[in-house]
Design a protein around this motif. Structure first.
Motif, PDB file in Angstrom:
ATOM      1  N   VAL A  31       1.498  17.577   3.367  1.00  0.00           N
ATOM      2  CA  VAL A  31       2.744  17.142   2.712  1.00  0.00           C
ATOM      3  C   VAL A  31       2.983  15.652   2.972  1.00  0.00           C
ATOM      4  N   ILE A  32       2.769  15.215   4.200  1.00  0.00           N
ATOM      5  CA  ILE A  32       2.953  13.795   4.520  1.00  0.00           C
ATOM      6  C   ILE A  32       1.953  12.948   3.749  1.00  0.00           C
ATOM      7  N   LYS A  33       0.685  13.347   3.757  1.00  0.00           N
ATOM      8  CA  LYS A  33      -0.343  12.588   3.028  1.00  0.00           C
ATOM      9  C   LYS A  33      -0.047  12.541   1.542  1.00  0.00           C
ATOM     10  N   SER A  34       0.343  13.663   0.979  1.00  0.00           N
ATOM     11  CA  SER A  34       0.647  13.736  -0.443  1.00  0.00           C
ATOM     12  C   SER A  34       1.813  12.827  -0.795  1.00  0.00           C
ATOM     13  N   SER A  35       2.835  12.838   0.043  1.00  0.00           N
ATOM     14  CA  SER A  35       4.001  11.999  -0.202  1.00  0.00           C
ATOM     15  C   SER A  35       3.625  10.526  -0.180  1.00  0.00           C
ATOM     16  N   ILE A  37       0.416   9.109  -0.405  1.00  0.00           N
ATOM     17  CA  ILE A  37      -0.666   8.725  -1.316  1.00  0.00           C
ATOM     18  C   ILE A  37      -0.285   8.926  -2.779  1.00  0.00           C
ATOM     19  N   ASP A  38       0.148  10.118  -3.118  1.00  0.00           N
ATOM     20  CA  ASP A  38       0.383  10.458  -4.525  1.00  0.00           C
ATOM     21  C   ASP A  38       1.728   9.942  -5.041  1.00  0.00           C
ATOM     22  N   PHE A  51       6.962   7.480   8.462  1.00  0.00           N
ATOM     23  CA  PHE A  51       5.670   7.148   7.887  1.00  0.00           C
ATOM     24  C   PHE A  51       5.994   6.402   6.599  1.00  0.00           C
ATOM     25  N   ILE A  52       5.595   5.136   6.527  1.00  0.00           N
ATOM     26  CA  ILE A  52       5.960   4.333   5.374  1.00  0.00           C
ATOM     27  C   ILE A  52       4.728   3.771   4.683  1.00  0.00           C
ATOM     28  N   VAL A  53       4.881   3.479   3.396  1.00  0.00           N
ATOM     29  CA  VAL A  53       3.821   2.862   2.607  1.00  0.00           C
ATOM     30  C   VAL A  53       4.083   1.368   2.586  1.00  0.00           C
ATOM     31  N   LYS A  54       3.107   0.601   3.050  1.00  0.00           N
ATOM     32  CA  LYS A  54       3.218  -0.856   3.001  1.00  0.00           C
ATOM     33  C   LYS A  54       2.239  -1.374   1.958  1.00  0.00           C
ATOM     34  N   ASP A  76      -2.291  -0.594  -0.936  1.00  0.00           N
ATOM     35  CA  ASP A  76      -1.265   0.035  -0.112  1.00  0.00           C
ATOM     36  C   ASP A  76      -1.933   0.639   1.113  1.00  0.00           C
ATOM     37  N   PHE A  77      -1.183   0.743   2.203  1.00  0.00           N
ATOM     38  CA  PHE A  77      -1.705   1.383   3.395  1.00  0.00           C
ATOM     39  C   PHE A  77      -0.551   2.055   4.143  1.00  0.00           C
ATOM     40  N   PRO A  78      -0.861   3.121   4.894  1.00  0.00           N
ATOM     41  CA  PRO A  78       0.192   3.825   5.631  1.00  0.00           C
ATOM     42  C   PRO A  78       0.519   3.102   6.937  1.00  0.00           C
ATOM     43  N   ASP A  79       1.757   3.229   7.357  1.00  0.00           N
ATOM     44  CA  ASP A  79       2.196   2.648   8.618  1.00  0.00           C
ATOM     45  C   ASP A  79       3.183   3.622   9.252  1.00  0.00           C
TER      46      ASP A  79
END
Length: 99
Positions: A31-35, A37-38, A51-54, A76-79
């Motif tokens: 769920v976290i990855k989907s939120s 990435i997608d 968990f934020i998208v930068k 984009d990358f996760p942070d």
């Protein structure tokens, strides 16, 4: 600590079957990855962190060994940003603020 260690700890604390805990942990991570990435949505877990998208803009870099210039595309990358209360507990402090 690995994912297996986390699953083992949850099993020991709750008494829930290992198979069920494993499926729950996998679903949580999916769920976290989907939120991120997608949907490009941030995930906020109150008292734990976010968990934020930068976004990184396109930039020019140099390959010193080949003496060439390359372009690194925007991406984009996760942070992860820990909650203030979590950081305070790590420091051994009391946290009186709202979060």
């Amino acid at each position: 600590m690995t994912k297996a260690n986390i699953i083992e700890e949850i099993v020991n604390q709750t008494g829930v079957a290992r198979k069920d805990v494993s499926a729950t942990v996998e679903a949580f991570m999916d769920v976290i990855k989907s939120s991120l990435i997608d949907k490009k949505e941030n995930v906020y877990l109150r008292g734990f962190g976010s968990f934020i998208v930068k976004h990184r803009a396109e930039k020019t870099a140099r390959n010193i060994s080949k003496n060439t210039t390359i372009v690194i595309p925007a991406h984009d990358f996760p942070d992860f940003k820990p909650a203030k209360s979590f950081v305070a507990k790590m420091r051994g402090e009391d946290f009186a603020g709202e979060e």
